[in-house]
Design an enzyme around this catalytic site. Structure first.
Site, PDB file in Angstrom:
ATOM      1  N   GLU A  84       0.833  -1.206   0.000  1.00  0.00           N
ATOM      2  CA  GLU A  84       0.000   0.000   0.000  1.00  0.00           C
ATOM      3  C   GLU A  84       0.868   1.257   0.000  1.00  0.00           C
ATOM      4  O   GLU A  84       1.783   1.410   0.817  1.00  0.00           O
ATOM      5  CB  GLU A  84      -0.905   0.024   1.227  1.00  0.00           C
ATOM      6  CG  GLU A  84      -1.850   1.235   1.228  1.00  0.00           C
ATOM      7  CD  GLU A  84      -2.645   1.378   2.517  1.00  0.00           C
ATOM      8  OE1 GLU A  84      -3.849   1.686   2.426  1.00  0.00           O
ATOM      9  OE2 GLU A  84      -2.076   1.194   3.599  1.00  0.00           O
ATOM     10  N   GLY A  85       0.572   2.157  -0.933  1.00  0.00           N
ATOM     11  CA  GLY A  85       1.205   3.467  -0.950  1.00  0.00           C
ATOM     12  C   GLY A  85       2.716   3.443  -1.058  1.00  0.00           C
ATOM     13  O   GLY A  85       3.372   4.420  -0.697  1.00  0.00           O
TER      14      GLY A  85
END
Length: 318
Positions: free
Chosen positions: A46-47
């Protein structure tokens, strides 16, 4: 490669934190590694591009109008991904060269929402290097709301890849039963759950989702250590003083089969590419006694509505 199987790679990496260009280069290096190993799908946390907003928790990020928080947010905006500008073009090119698909976690600064707010998004790029969906996280979690904006349902879609139908969700969206169901209903049998990291997130929910969906589930995490913080950050001293542990996120990437068993056990504390070949017939075997949107469902009693409209504040009329 067996037409009824798929070779997948879980890329557990630490970003070059808040440096979009250098992190992009690192992602491409892992794409090339996955390509050399014959992967048909590679996924990242994520991210990861350009990194998770660790400063919020570690530097009292809720202080209103604090100068250092504004500086960190401005830096985050400057290093975020703007797809319309071509920030993912080199990644798309690398994937096309290897004929490999990808789920990639990014921090997006989209033009269609004015170009100044940030969204946590998971991007699906197909084997031809074409971006097919951008799913913006429906609800940022806890302190994430101080820097990320709520997304929409536009990216709640699945994609055909070899014998599988793949879908993906960001972090704690994977705890949202209706978000999961929206993908099951579109035929998902390979699920990508991306996380900032930590085995506490992935160890229990990955086999649970596999058993519920009777699908393969890839939980792909990032990694982050205090040593990964650049020394020239406005909040560097606070970040280091409040990072008591060896890891801010320790990984935990893993892969489960449709019966909930681990194909790849949770990987903790090390960067790496973890590869496995998965056979689609395992999905059929486990759907024999349970299919959450097929023979073990009652759409006459329970139905789900999904709004896939891309949210925007501007309606244009001639």
């Amino acid at each position: 490669m067996n037409k009824e199987s798929l070779k997948v790679g879980l890329a557990q990496i630490a970003p070059v934190w808040l440096d979009r260009i250098q992190t992009t280069a690192k992602i491409i290096a892992y794409i090339n590694q996955a390509g050399r190993q014959g992967c048909q799908l590679v996924a990242f946390g994520e991210g990861v591009l350009p990194g998770y907003p660790f400063w919020i928790e570690l530097t009292q990020g809720a202080r209103f109008n604090a100068a250092d928080q504004k500086q960190m947010h401005a830096l985050y905006c400057q290093q975020a991904v703007q797809i319309e500008r071509g920030d993912l073009d080199d990644i798309c090119k690398a994937l096309k060269e290897h004929q490999m698909a990808c789920y990639l976690g990014i921090i997006e600064r989209p033009v269609d929402r004015g170009g100044h707010s940030l969204y946590c998004a998971i991007v699906y790029i197909n084997e031809q290097g074409v971006i097919k969906s951008v799913h913006r996280k429906l609800q940022p979690t806890y302190e994430e709301r101080l820097t990320w904006s709520p997304g929409d349902g536009n990216g709640l879609v699945t994609h055909r890849l070899g014998p599988f139908t793949v879908g993906g969700l960001n972090c704690w969206e994977n705890w949202m039963p209706l978000a999961r169901t929206s993908l099951y209903a579109q035929g998902e049998d390979l699920h990508v759950a991306n996380w900032p990291g930590s085995i506490r997130n992935t160890h229990d929910i990955t086999p649970m989702m596999a058993k519920e969906g009777r699908s393969f589930v890839m939980s792909v995490s990032g990694l982050m250590r205090p040593a990964d913080f650049p020394e020239d950050l406005p909040c560097y001293d606070q970040l280091m003083a409040n990072s008591a542990d060896d890891y801010l996120t320790d990984g935990g990437s893993c892969l489960c089969a449709p019966d909930g068993s681990f194909v790849i056990e949770p990987q903790v504390g090390e960067e790496g590419l973890y590869v496995a070949e998965i056979a689609h017939h395992k999905v059929y075997e486990e759907r024999q006694n349970f299919d959450p949107v097929g023979h073990y469902s009652r759409p006459d009693v329970l139905q789900l509505s999904v709004n896939r409209k891309r949210l925007n504040h501007l309606g244009e009329f001639d």
